[in-house]
Each structure stands twice: as structure tokens, then as C-alpha cells.
Motif scaffolding. Sequence first.
Motif, short mmCIF file in Angstrom:
data_model
loop_
_atom_site.label_atom_id
_atom_site.label_comp_id
_atom_site.label_asym_id
_atom_site.label_seq_id
_atom_site.Cartn_x
_atom_site.Cartn_y
_atom_site.Cartn_z
N CYS A 70 -0.24 3.74 4.47
CA CYS A 70 -0.87 3.57 5.79
C CYS A 70 -2.01 4.57 5.99
CB CYS A 70 0.19 3.75 6.89
SG CYS A 70 -0.49 3.65 8.57
N CYS A 84 -3.54 -0.81 10.65
CA CYS A 84 -4.71 -0.43 9.83
C CYS A 84 -4.92 -1.44 8.69
CB CYS A 84 -4.52 0.98 9.28
SG CYS A 84 -3.24 1.06 8.00
N CYS A 87 -1.94 -1.62 6.29
CA CYS A 87 -0.80 -2.35 6.86
C CYS A 87 -1.08 -3.85 6.92
CB CYS A 87 -0.45 -1.80 8.25
SG CYS A 87 0.27 -0.13 8.17
ZN ZN Z 1 -1.18 1.52 8.98
#
Ligand code: ZN
Length: 376
Positions: A70, A84, A87
Motif C-alpha cells: 500500500c 491507492c 490497493c
Molecule cells: Zn493503499
Amino acid sequence: MNDMTANVGAQERSDSIYFAPLLPWQQMLWSQLTQRVLTQQSLPHALLAAGMQGMGKRAFVWRLVAWLLCREHDTNPLGACGACESCQWLKSGTHPSLQVLPIVSMPINADSDTLQEKPSSAKDKKSAKTTSNSALKIKVDDIRALQPFIYQGGQGMRICVLDHAEQMTVAAANALLKTLEEPQAQVHLFLISDTPAQLLPTIKSRVQQLALQTIEPAVAIDYVTHALGHTINREAVGKMAIEQLIQLANGAPLAAIALAQAPWYGKRSLWLTTWQALRSGKRSSVAASDYWQKQLSIKEFIQLSERMLLDIKRICLGLSELQTDINLSEALASYQPTDSGLETFATSLQQTKVALQQNVQEKFAYDKLMQELACL
Ligand SMILES: [Zn+2]
């Protein structure tokens, strides 16, 4: 690297596993590992999550993998942000910095499904029936195919996950050893195994084992009670019932929950009644077979029978039964099967499992098992 195979494993996983809540008994380990990363200390190059099913080791690994990758983990110490770019890649199963073996990632059996240890999709479930253990083999070519990914250098963290690591062939394990002996900056390997005793000692000595095996009984009871609170009827959620479930599951909370939710678990008394009626001749094996075909699938009936057999054996050996909520001792007070009788029935259960893989009809298998049960 063959791009076609690069992320097939990842695509087979549902994304929820990366963002699921942390299991309560894993909190300390989670903070230890994440703190190391956040304070710029490195994590061990290779980590092993080992131990029996139902302790949540896979849940921990996938969660940690997501967090490590992440982009926002500095500000989200409790888990991957879910938003993000990294992710998003995990959610779409196309993360360029994650490689997973074995390439075909499917549940071996219903257990790994219900234990939520392995993320799965509807597609997995459909094909699971035709997947045997051999499909999980990790071959030397699979390990070799990882090499360019591991040695490519460049910026950013890269992660390899080897699930069912004990399924590595000897050649694959030897190829992996070389990688383990030459740690690469920013590359982390995660090995997962339900049966770590089957891993080569040379592999085990080069990986650091995650402390995921110990769960305080009170924490386990709390977790299982809470998890089952809404799903099974109230009388079954008593403390005794929960303790029994955990004991039957060898202390593994997720396995205990799966057990409580198994269709056969509530039919243990019924099994006992049928067995007694068959033995006394009050019921024919054909009638019993017809009846049970409407109750449980044959696979579930076999699981139920195996569980009952374990406790019957205990009582015959003069030990106390683990299941105290059914009147097993009472049922065995006037009659106990012989050792050879127990062996014969256990063998029949095994043979039936094999026969079912060869597409023997359920009805036929049920009829035969009921005849055997009448003779137990
Ligand atoms: Zn993330």
C-alpha cells in the motif's frame, strides 16, 4: 517472465481478503511487524506462516502483503488503505509487484473455503470439485519463472507468496533455496503451509516463522462466541458448546466456526439414533439410507461418521468423549463395538471417499455405508 501466468493466482482471489479486519489474536504480531517497517527497520527477507488450518494464517499474510504494498501505509498502520493505486491493483488482481504460487490458486476442499483462509470466487467453488492436490504442486519451472521478477532490481517492494509451500517438489525447493540464500533488497517471500513438517529442513532453517500458532483460550472463546452469535440458534451458543467446538477444532477458532456451521454438526444425535436403530434391527439399512439422503450429502455424512467414530474409539479405550452434548457414553454403556469393527467401518468410509472421486452414485454409496453401519 511469462506475463500470461504472472497474475493468474491473484485474479483467482477475491479482494476482500486483503482488507478484512485483523483477527484479535494477531494484533501483537501485526504491530510488531508494521512498526519495524514504519521505523525503517527491514523485515526478514523470507517469512513462513505455518500451522494447522483455521488459525487465520492466510488471512494474516494477505492482509500484511496488501499493507506492505500500500502506497499510504505510513498513514494507515492498521491495514492497507483500499484506495491507492496499489490497493486498486490488488482489487483488480493485476498487481505488478505481487507474484503468487501455485499459479492455479483454488481451494483444495470445502474446508479451506469455509475457513476463509483462502480467498475464493464463485468460479473457484465450481471448479474446486475437479481440483485435486496435484494441481497445487509447485514445480521447479514455477520457481525459475519467478527469478526475473525477484532479480529485476528497481524501485519499490516486490512480494512473492508461496501458498501450500509443502507442495514444492524437491527440485523446486532446491531452486528456492538459492533465492533464499541471496536476499534481494526490497523483495519479500512469504511461505504458507498447513503441514510445515513436510517442508525441507534446509528451507525451514532459512525462513523466519511468524508467531501465529498461539491463541489464548479466552480470546478464542470470545471470538467464536461473537462470530456465532448471529448465525446459529441461541441454545447452541452456550459457553460449553463453544468450548466443545474449539476443542474439537484443536483450538483453531476459524475451524471451530466452520464446524458449528457445518450442516452435519447438528445431526450428531440423529446419527447415534440411526446407528442404534440399525443395530437393533428396528430400522432397515435401505430405510436409513433413504432418510439420510434427504438430510446430508454423502460427503457430509462421512465427515459426521468420522467425527462420531473418533469419540466412540475414545470411549472404547476408556477415555472420556470430547462431545459432551450428545449421550454417547450412555449409548455405549450396553454395547461397544470391537476394535476390528471400528477399523472396518473406518476403512469403508475411506473407500467411499475414493469411490466418490470415481463418480460412484451417492445413493449406492449411502446404501452400502448404512449396511456397514448396521454391522458396527
Ligand atoms: Zn493503499
